[in-house]
Scaffold this motif. Structure first.
Motif, PDB file in Angstrom:
ATOM      1  N   PRO A 183      -1.595 -35.723 -31.745  1.00  0.00           N
ATOM      2  CA  PRO A 183      -0.617 -36.390 -32.512  1.00  0.00           C
ATOM      3  C   PRO A 183      -1.072 -34.912 -34.139  1.00  0.00           C
ATOM      4  O   PRO A 183      -1.254 -34.413 -33.675  1.00  0.00           O
ATOM      5  CB  PRO A 183      -2.325 -37.230 -33.406  1.00  0.00           C
ATOM      6  N   GLY A 184      -0.026 -35.542 -34.733  1.00  0.00           N
ATOM      7  CA  GLY A 184       0.860 -35.135 -35.891  1.00  0.00           C
ATOM      8  C   GLY A 184       0.369 -35.686 -36.913  1.00  0.00           C
ATOM      9  O   GLY A 184       0.019 -37.014 -37.626  1.00  0.00           O
ATOM     10  N   MET A 200       7.347 -35.181 -27.812  1.00  0.00           N
ATOM     11  CA  MET A 200       7.518 -36.812 -28.215  1.00  0.00           C
ATOM     12  C   MET A 200       7.747 -37.262 -29.238  1.00  0.00           C
ATOM     13  O   MET A 200       7.680 -37.537 -30.585  1.00  0.00           O
ATOM     14  CB  MET A 200       6.181 -37.119 -28.278  1.00  0.00           C
ATOM     15  N   ALA A 201       8.817 -36.341 -30.241  1.00  0.00           N
ATOM     16  CA  ALA A 201       9.326 -36.406 -31.450  1.00  0.00           C
ATOM     17  C   ALA A 201      10.042 -37.567 -31.639  1.00  0.00           C
ATOM     18  O   ALA A 201      10.591 -38.294 -30.636  1.00  0.00           O
ATOM     19  CB  ALA A 201      10.938 -35.573 -31.419  1.00  0.00           C
ATOM     20  N   THR A 202      10.271 -37.936 -32.789  1.00  0.00           N
ATOM     21  CA  THR A 202      10.848 -39.513 -33.079  1.00  0.00           C
ATOM     22  C   THR A 202      12.247 -39.860 -32.580  1.00  0.00           C
ATOM     23  O   THR A 202      13.044 -40.766 -33.207  1.00  0.00           O
ATOM     24  CB  THR A 202      11.168 -39.485 -34.414  1.00  0.00           C
ATOM     25  N   ILE A 231       1.158 -31.984 -25.107  1.00  0.00           N
ATOM     26  CA  ILE A 231       2.006 -33.495 -25.773  1.00  0.00           C
ATOM     27  C   ILE A 231       1.646 -33.581 -26.822  1.00  0.00           C
ATOM     28  O   ILE A 231       0.498 -33.452 -27.540  1.00  0.00           O
ATOM     29  CB  ILE A 231       1.679 -35.145 -25.148  1.00  0.00           C
ATOM     30  N   ILE A 232       2.754 -32.818 -28.106  1.00  0.00           N
ATOM     31  CA  ILE A 232       2.679 -33.312 -29.448  1.00  0.00           C
ATOM     32  C   ILE A 232       3.451 -34.262 -29.953  1.00  0.00           C
ATOM     33  O   ILE A 232       4.665 -34.946 -29.589  1.00  0.00           O
ATOM     34  CB  ILE A 232       3.162 -31.960 -29.761  1.00  0.00           C
ATOM     35  N   TYR A 233       2.512 -35.033 -30.841  1.00  0.00           N
ATOM     36  CA  TYR A 233       3.625 -36.148 -30.997  1.00  0.00           C
ATOM     37  C   TYR A 233       3.907 -36.097 -32.814  1.00  0.00           C
ATOM     38  O   TYR A 233       3.123 -36.958 -34.254  1.00  0.00           O
ATOM     39  CB  TYR A 233       2.632 -37.736 -30.991  1.00  0.00           C
TER      40      TYR A 233
END
Length: 297
Positions: A22-23, A209-211, A231-233
């Motif tokens: 998670p970011g 996983m960009a917005t 996976i990065i958020y």
């Protein structure tokens, strides 16, 4: 003896499951990620720029500002932190210094991108790239600069949106050969995704996983099947908080009271529990702070 954060991240990259990171933008978000039980977290450059400057991710933050933020986040949690290191803040010598500073700050991994100065968010228009050869030099400098061999160097290419799939893959292959541990092909569309892992067999790949919605919002299992390991958020927590804050402000303005919002937010005690009040109280007791002066609820 427990493994270091870098060793834990390195081991997880070799595991069967994709790592969800998670970011986060500050220490409090790091505490929340740790409470939720995630195995990694990610310091988002766009989120850091927004929270520290109130501006978009267009290269306004300096290396020292980014390292400072990452260090504060890493200090707040034992969860391995992956950090945005932009384009290394200059040439190979700048990259060397950046890697050394991030590593000293307790960060477990960074990603470097092949954009020019000033850079911009990978999901924005107007990106420009340095030559592949210049980026190869930066990757080599990053790998040479690390002291801990488990510190993870992630090489990102933004070539896909500008020059197409083959150009992006060619660059990514060069960066891997230069020593990058993980490859990050930025902004793939749905039709690009099935082609990435077959081109890089056995190479850990990052899914952003960009917005923006350019890259599909897939599940962890779907991303694993596509061959990605990390996976990065980036800004999902920050965007959730901003929307909640906006609604609270609307209630405060319109109702001239906070009573209707109070049951929906984190309680006073939960807030201080997350901020580790119990740890502070234990330390005060250990070091003899008078009872009447101790912090409490």
């Amino acid at each position: 003896m427990s493994l270091t954060r870098t060793a834990r991240l390195r081991k997880a990259l070799g595991g069967e499951r994709a790592i969800m990171a998670p970011g986060v933008v500050d220490a409090m978000y790091a505490r929340l990620v740790a409470e939720a039980g995630f195995d990694a977290m990610y310091m988002t450059g766009a989120g850091t720029s927004a929270t520290r400057l109130g501006y978009p991710d267009v290269g306004l933050l300096t290396m020292t500002e980014m390292v400072d933020n990452a260090t504060r986040i890493a200090d707040a949690s034992d969860v391995p932190l992956i950090a945005d290191a932009d384009n290394g803040y200059g040439g190979p010598l700048n990259v060397r210094r950046a890697i050394q500073q991030y590593e000293r700050g307790g960060i477990a991994a960074v990603h470097l991108e092949d954009q020019v100065l000033p850079k911009r968010c990978g999901h924005l228009a107007g990106k420009q790239l340095i030559s592949a050869a210049d980026m190869v030099a930066k990757v080599k400098a990053a790998v040479d600069a690390r002291i801990d061999p488990d510190f993870v160097v992630i090489a990102r290419t933004d070539a896909l949106a500008l020059h197409g799939r083959n150009a992006a893959f060619d660059r990514a292959e060069m960066y891997r050969e230069a020593g990058a541990d993980v490859i990050f092909v930025e902004s793939p569309l749905a039709e690009d995704l099935p082609h990435i892992a077959p081109r890089f067999p056995g190479v850990p790949l990052l899914y952003n996983m960009a917005t923006s919605g350019k890259t599909p919002f897939l599940t962890r299992s779907e991303i694993e099947k596509l061959g990605f390991k990390l996976i990065i958020y980036p800004n999902w927590l920050l965007l959730s908080a901003c929307e909640a804050a906006r609604k609270t402000l609307e209630v405060m303005k319109n109702e001239e009271s906070i009573a209707s919002v109070a049951p929906q937010v984190m309680s006073f005690r939960q807030f201080f529990d997350t901020a580790r009040m119990a740890e502070v109280q234990e330390l005060e007791a250990r070091y003899g702070t008078p009872e009447e002066s101790r912090t409490g609820y």
